[in-house]
Design a protein around this motif. Structure first.
Motif, PDB file in Angstrom:
ATOM      1  N   THR A 178       0.850  -1.192   0.000  1.00 53.31           N
ATOM      2  CA  THR A 178       0.000   0.000   0.000  1.00 53.31           C
ATOM      3  C   THR A 178       0.883   1.239   0.000  1.00 53.31           C
ATOM      4  OG1 THR A 178      -0.188   0.081   2.418  1.00 53.31           O
ATOM      5  CG2 THR A 178      -1.869  -1.157   1.249  1.00 53.31           C
ATOM      6  N   ARG A 179       0.447   2.223  -0.750  1.00 51.66           N
ATOM      7  CA  ARG A 179       1.188   3.480  -0.869  1.00 51.66           C
ATOM      8  C   ARG A 179       0.200   4.642  -0.909  1.00 51.66           C
ATOM      9  NH1 ARG A 179       5.941   2.074  -5.234  1.00 51.66           N
ATOM     10  NH2 ARG A 179       6.948   0.437  -3.997  1.00 51.66           N
ATOM     11  N   THR A 180       0.734   5.843  -0.831  1.00 44.56           N
ATOM     12  CA  THR A 180      -0.153   7.003  -0.709  1.00 44.56           C
ATOM     13  C   THR A 180       0.409   8.223  -1.430  1.00 44.56           C
ATOM     14  OG1 THR A 180      -1.250   8.453   0.872  1.00 44.56           O
ATOM     15  CG2 THR A 180       0.925   7.665   1.506  1.00 44.56           C
ATOM     16  N   PHE A 181      -0.501   9.114  -1.799  1.00 42.95           N
ATOM     17  CA  PHE A 181      -0.095  10.428  -2.318  1.00 42.95           C
ATOM     18  C   PHE A 181      -0.049  11.478  -1.208  1.00 42.95           C
ATOM     19  CE2 PHE A 181      -1.324   8.250  -6.158  1.00 42.95           C
ATOM     20  CZ  PHE A 181      -0.386   8.710  -7.070  1.00 42.95           C
ATOM     21  N   SER A 182      -0.279  11.049   0.043  1.00 42.20           N
ATOM     22  CA  SER A 182      -0.390  12.010   1.150  1.00 42.20           C
ATOM     23  C   SER A 182       0.938  12.529   1.654  1.00 42.20           C
ATOM     24  CB  SER A 182      -1.112  11.364   2.339  1.00 42.20           C
ATOM     25  OG  SER A 182      -2.408  10.986   2.003  1.00 42.20           O
ATOM     26  N   LYS A 183       2.014  11.793   1.467  1.00 44.74           N
ATOM     27  CA  LYS A 183       3.245  12.147   2.151  1.00 44.74           C
ATOM     28  C   LYS A 183       4.237  12.782   1.159  1.00 44.74           C
ATOM     29  CE  LYS A 183       1.264  10.429   5.818  1.00 44.74           C
ATOM     30  NZ  LYS A 183       1.114   9.042   6.201  1.00 44.74           N
ATOM     31  N   ALA A 184       5.079  12.003   0.531  1.00 43.07           N
ATOM     32  CA  ALA A 184       6.099  12.589  -0.342  1.00 43.07           C
ATOM     33  C   ALA A 184       5.477  13.364  -1.519  1.00 43.07           C
ATOM     34  CB  ALA A 184       7.043  11.514  -0.856  1.00 43.07           C
ATOM     35  N   TRP A 185       4.280  12.964  -1.958  1.00 45.45           N
ATOM     36  CA  TRP A 185       3.646  13.649  -3.089  1.00 45.45           C
ATOM     37  C   TRP A 185       2.824  14.859  -2.651  1.00 45.45           C
ATOM     38  CZ3 TRP A 185       5.670  12.697  -7.580  1.00 45.45           C
ATOM     39  CH2 TRP A 185       6.120  11.415  -7.916  1.00 45.45           C
ATOM     40  N   GLY A 186       2.654  15.054  -1.354  1.00 40.03           N
ATOM     41  CA  GLY A 186       2.086  16.300  -0.843  1.00 40.03           C
ATOM     42  C   GLY A 186       0.606  16.530  -1.110  1.00 40.03           C
ATOM     43  N   LEU A 187      -0.212  15.464  -1.143  1.00 37.50           N
ATOM     44  CA  LEU A 187      -1.635  15.651  -1.443  1.00 37.50           C
ATOM     45  C   LEU A 187      -2.541  15.107  -0.329  1.00 37.50           C
ATOM     46  CD1 LEU A 187      -1.652  14.657  -5.257  1.00 37.50           C
ATOM     47  CD2 LEU A 187      -1.631  16.966  -4.282  1.00 37.50           C
ATOM     48  N   ALA A 188      -2.121  15.255   0.918  1.00 38.37           N
ATOM     49  CA  ALA A 188      -2.853  14.624   2.032  1.00 38.37           C
ATOM     50  C   ALA A 188      -4.327  15.015   2.068  1.00 38.37           C
ATOM     51  CB  ALA A 188      -2.185  14.973   3.363  1.00 38.37           C
ATOM     52  N   SER A 189      -4.610  16.262   1.753  1.00 38.01           N
ATOM     53  CA  SER A 189      -5.988  16.734   1.876  1.00 38.01           C
ATOM     54  C   SER A 189      -6.919  16.081   0.856  1.00 38.01           C
ATOM     55  CB  SER A 189      -6.021  18.251   1.684  1.00 38.01           C
ATOM     56  OG  SER A 189      -7.319  18.736   1.836  1.00 38.01           O
ATOM     57  N   LEU A 190      -6.380  15.640  -0.254  1.00 38.54           N
ATOM     58  CA  LEU A 190      -7.236  15.087  -1.314  1.00 38.54           C
ATOM     59  C   LEU A 190      -7.655  13.653  -1.037  1.00 38.54           C
ATOM     60  CD1 LEU A 190      -5.532  16.496  -4.516  1.00 38.54           C
ATOM     61  CD2 LEU A 190      -7.683  17.191  -3.491  1.00 38.54           C
ATOM     62  N   ARG A 191      -6.912  12.946  -0.190  1.00 34.22           N
ATOM     63  CA  ARG A 191      -7.216  11.566   0.172  1.00 34.22           C
ATOM     64  C   ARG A 191      -7.125  10.637  -1.048  1.00 34.22           C
ATOM     65  NH1 ARG A 191      -5.517  11.140   3.425  1.00 34.22           N
ATOM     66  NH2 ARG A 191      -6.597   9.387   4.340  1.00 34.22           N
ATOM     67  N   VAL A 192      -5.922  10.262  -1.377  1.00 26.95           N
ATOM     68  CA  VAL A 192      -5.772   9.269  -2.446  1.00 26.95           C
ATOM     69  C   VAL A 192      -4.537   8.401  -2.179  1.00 26.95           C
ATOM     70  CG1 VAL A 192      -4.787  11.038  -3.990  1.00 26.95           C
ATOM     71  CG2 VAL A 192      -5.541   8.885  -4.965  1.00 26.95           C
ATOM     72  N   GLY A 193      -4.773   7.102  -2.218  1.00 25.03           N
ATOM     73  CA  GLY A 193      -3.721   6.119  -2.028  1.00 25.03           C
ATOM     74  C   GLY A 193      -4.059   4.885  -2.845  1.00 25.03           C
ATOM     75  N   TYR A 194      -3.236   3.861  -2.757  1.00 26.44           N
ATOM     76  CA  TYR A 194      -3.508   2.686  -3.584  1.00 26.44           C
ATOM     77  C   TYR A 194      -2.823   1.446  -3.022  1.00 26.44           C
ATOM     78  CZ  TYR A 194       1.106   3.874  -5.522  1.00 26.44           C
ATOM     79  OH  TYR A 194       2.438   4.177  -5.665  1.00 26.44           O
ATOM     80  N   ALA A 195      -3.322   0.303  -3.484  1.00 26.80           N
ATOM     81  CA  ALA A 195      -2.658  -0.973  -3.221  1.00 26.80           C
ATOM     82  C   ALA A 195      -2.167  -1.532  -4.533  1.00 26.80           C
ATOM     83  CB  ALA A 195      -3.633  -1.960  -2.580  1.00 26.80           C
ATOM     84  N   VAL A 196      -1.057  -2.253  -4.483  1.00 28.04           N
ATOM     85  CA  VAL A 196      -0.591  -3.050  -5.615  1.00 28.04           C
ATOM     86  C   VAL A 196      -0.549  -4.490  -5.112  1.00 28.04           C
ATOM     87  CG1 VAL A 196       1.120  -3.317  -7.433  1.00 28.04           C
ATOM     88  CG2 VAL A 196       0.913  -1.120  -6.247  1.00 28.04           C
ATOM     89  N   SER A 197      -1.179  -5.392  -5.859  1.00 28.70           N
ATOM     90  CA  SER A 197      -1.336  -6.766  -5.382  1.00 28.70           C
ATOM     91  C   SER A 197      -1.480  -7.709  -6.565  1.00 28.70           C
ATOM     92  CB  SER A 197      -2.597  -6.858  -4.516  1.00 28.70           C
ATOM     93  OG  SER A 197      -3.739  -6.678  -5.344  1.00 28.70           O
ATOM     94  N   HIS A 198      -1.699  -8.976  -6.262  1.00 26.52           N
ATOM     95  CA  HIS A 198      -2.133  -9.931  -7.280  1.00 26.52           C
ATOM     96  C   HIS A 198      -3.480  -9.455  -7.831  1.00 26.52           C
ATOM     97  CE1 HIS A 198      -3.656 -13.670  -9.013  1.00 26.52           C
ATOM     98  NE2 HIS A 198      -2.403 -14.088  -9.017  1.00 26.52           N
ATOM     99  N   PRO A 199      -3.747  -9.644  -9.136  1.00 27.65           N
ATOM    100  CA  PRO A 199      -5.025  -9.181  -9.694  1.00 27.65           C
ATOM    101  C   PRO A 199      -6.252  -9.783  -8.987  1.00 27.65           C
ATOM    102  CG  PRO A 199      -3.522  -9.811 -11.468  1.00 27.65           C
ATOM    103  CD  PRO A 199      -2.843 -10.179 -10.184  1.00 27.65           C
ATOM    104  N   ASP A 200      -6.145 -11.007  -8.461  1.00 24.31           N
ATOM    105  CA  ASP A 200      -7.300 -11.595  -7.763  1.00 24.31           C
ATOM    106  C   ASP A 200      -7.621 -10.842  -6.474  1.00 24.31           C
ATOM    107  OD1 ASP A 200      -7.499 -13.449  -9.752  1.00 24.31           O
ATOM    108  OD2 ASP A 200      -6.654 -15.117  -8.586  1.00 24.31           O
ATOM    109  N   VAL A 201      -6.582 -10.393  -5.796  1.00 24.01           N
ATOM    110  CA  VAL A 201      -6.810  -9.599  -4.583  1.00 24.01           C
ATOM    111  C   VAL A 201      -7.440  -8.260  -4.971  1.00 24.01           C
ATOM    112  CG1 VAL A 201      -5.686  -8.392  -2.661  1.00 24.01           C
ATOM    113  CG2 VAL A 201      -4.945 -10.710  -3.281  1.00 24.01           C
ATOM    114  N   ALA A 202      -6.917  -7.654  -6.034  1.00 26.68           N
ATOM    115  CA  ALA A 202      -7.489  -6.379  -6.497  1.00 26.68           C
ATOM    116  C   ALA A 202      -8.962  -6.563  -6.882  1.00 26.68           C
ATOM    117  CB  ALA A 202      -6.681  -5.838  -7.672  1.00 26.68           C
ATOM    118  N   ASN A 203      -9.254  -7.687  -7.496  1.00 31.78           N
ATOM    119  CA  ASN A 203     -10.626  -8.000  -7.886  1.00 31.78           C
ATOM    120  C   ASN A 203     -11.534  -8.049  -6.651  1.00 31.78           C
ATOM    121  OD1 ASN A 203     -12.940  -9.572  -8.358  1.00 31.78           O
ATOM    122  ND2 ASN A 203     -11.989 -10.737 -10.019  1.00 31.78           N
ATOM    123  N   ILE A 204     -11.050  -8.687  -5.598  1.00 37.27           N
ATOM    124  CA  ILE A 204     -11.836  -8.781  -4.356  1.00 37.27           C
ATOM    125  C   ILE A 204     -11.999  -7.395  -3.711  1.00 37.27           C
ATOM    126  CG2 ILE A 204     -11.615  -9.533  -1.932  1.00 37.27           C
ATOM    127  CD1 ILE A 204     -12.895 -11.628  -3.685  1.00 37.27           C
TER     128      ILE A 204
END
Ligand code: PLP
Length: 365
Positions: free
Chosen positions: A223-249
């Motif tokens: 899991t990663r986020t745009f809140s810290k090094a990318w400086g967008l904490a107020s917008l609330r956006v992050g993501y997971a990178v996983s196996h496609p089946d996990v992403a599907n779930i």
């Protein structure tokens, strides 16, 4: 009223205590009538937002009447190119906090166990308790995660393990060989969540590039986020990178429009702003050194950190020092709620903000 509305809630939800965020600047202004407050309490990027992100928001704001793209096509494409993964491996969230909760809701419930460390990021315990799963917390080693202890408590009921690398609030981190050995040993039906909220800051040769483990370990979720090094904490956006089946779930449990259009636009654009990221990193590296020197000069122990914050031992009641710093117009984070009552966490600011904090700290001690 005869009916207890608290008791009607799910048992896990009744057991929750709301997350305590850093004190907002406006609140301290109202309470103490202070001006020129420095807030170093929420690991926010001190640079202010990227101009490229602001321009993207201005363009996207013309379409505010429309729902956002629920599939986040443009952002997933930009991320998949930047990270060299397939868009089908990416799950977008309203901050990575949202993604952590999606994972918990999708994979754990009453009777299941979730493993994480003492002093680990508070959201793991919150989301675990909320779904009625059982938290299994292992003792920390030198303030960091003890992976052997975590392996030792895995059981047939374990569904998830949360590892923050580096961890917030301690700043402690795990190197390549430790993470690799852990992944080799964990059974494949236990999902391992590697929370890399601060990963973009780090340029240490032993810090793992965990993306390369995904092919070998389908039970790994980053899991990663745009809140810290990318400086967008107020917008609330992050993501997971996983196996496609996990992403599907995860895609089945998320809200249809969990990331708003301004966040999608800004995040997609900011990925191109390599100068902004470079400045984030250099301001952070210099700020960490400045704070470490300041603590050493004051004779205070600190926990070496790879994040954009550092925790230090006040040598007394941290809550008292926190309150005294507030009266000096400096907001930091007390760590009593994490079971570290003598420690405070300070986020890395601009050089003059770090200096203001160190001066105030010297004064109140
Ligand atoms: C800040 C932080 C996050 C979440 O941040 P979001 O703003 O929700 O993306 C996740 N994990 C850790 C360890 C953090 O410190």
């Amino acid at each position: 009223m005869s009916c207890d509305l608290i008791k009607l809630a799910q048992p896990g939800v009744q057991a929750l205590h709301p997350y305590q965020p850093g004190k907002p600047i406006e609140e301290l202004e109202r309470e103490l009538g202070l001006k020129n407050i420095v807030k170093l309490a929420s690991n926010e990027n001190p640079l202010g937002p990227s101009q490229i992100a602001l321009d993207a928001i201005a363009r996207a704001s013309r379409s505010l009447t429309l729902y956002p793209d629920g599939n986040g096509f443009v952002l997933k494409k930009a991320l998949s190119e930047a990270l060299q993964v397939s868009p089908s491996q990416i799950t977008l969230g309203n901050g990575s906090n949202d993604v952590l909760e999606l994972i918990t809701r999708a994979y754990a419930g009453p009777g299941d166990e979730i493993v994480f460390s003492q002093y680990a990021f508070a959201v793991y315990a919150l989301s675990c308790t909320a779904v009625g799963a059982t938290p299994v917390q292992t003792l920390a080693k030198d303030w960091g995660h003890d992976l052997d202890a975590m392996l030792a408590v895995l059981s047939e009921r374990t569904r998830l393990v949360f590892i923050a690398n580096p961890n917030n609030p301690t700043g402690t981190w795990l190197g390549k060989s430790e993470i690799e050995r852990f992944l080799q040993t964990v059974p494949e039906n236990v999902l391992v969540v590697l929370d890399e909220a601060y990963g973009e800051y780090i340029d240490h040769p032993d810090y793992p590039d965990a993306l390369q483990y995904l092919a070998q370990y389908p039970n790994l979720i980053l899991t990663r986020t745009f809140s810290k090094a990318w400086g967008l904490a107020s917008l609330r956006v992050g993501y997971a990178v996983s196996h496609p089946d996990v992403a599907n779930i995860l895609n089945r449990v998320r809200q249809p429009f969990n990331v708003n259009a301004l966040a999608l636009a800004a995040a997609s654009a900011v990925l191109q702003d390599v100068d902004y990221l470079a400045r984030s990193r250099s301001v952070n590296t210099q700020g960490l050194a400045q704070l470490e020197q300041g603590f050493a000069a004051l004779g205070l122990d600190f926990i070496p950190s790879l994040g954009n914050f550092i925790s230090f031992d006040t040598g007394r009641n941290g809550q008292d020092v926190y309150q005294a710093l507030l009266r000096e117009g400096v907001i930091v984070r007390p760590l009593g709620p994490y079971g570290m009552p003598a420690h405070l966490r300070v986020s890395v600011g601009l050089p003059q903000e770090n200096a203001r904090f160190l001066e105030a700290l010297a004064k109140v001690l």
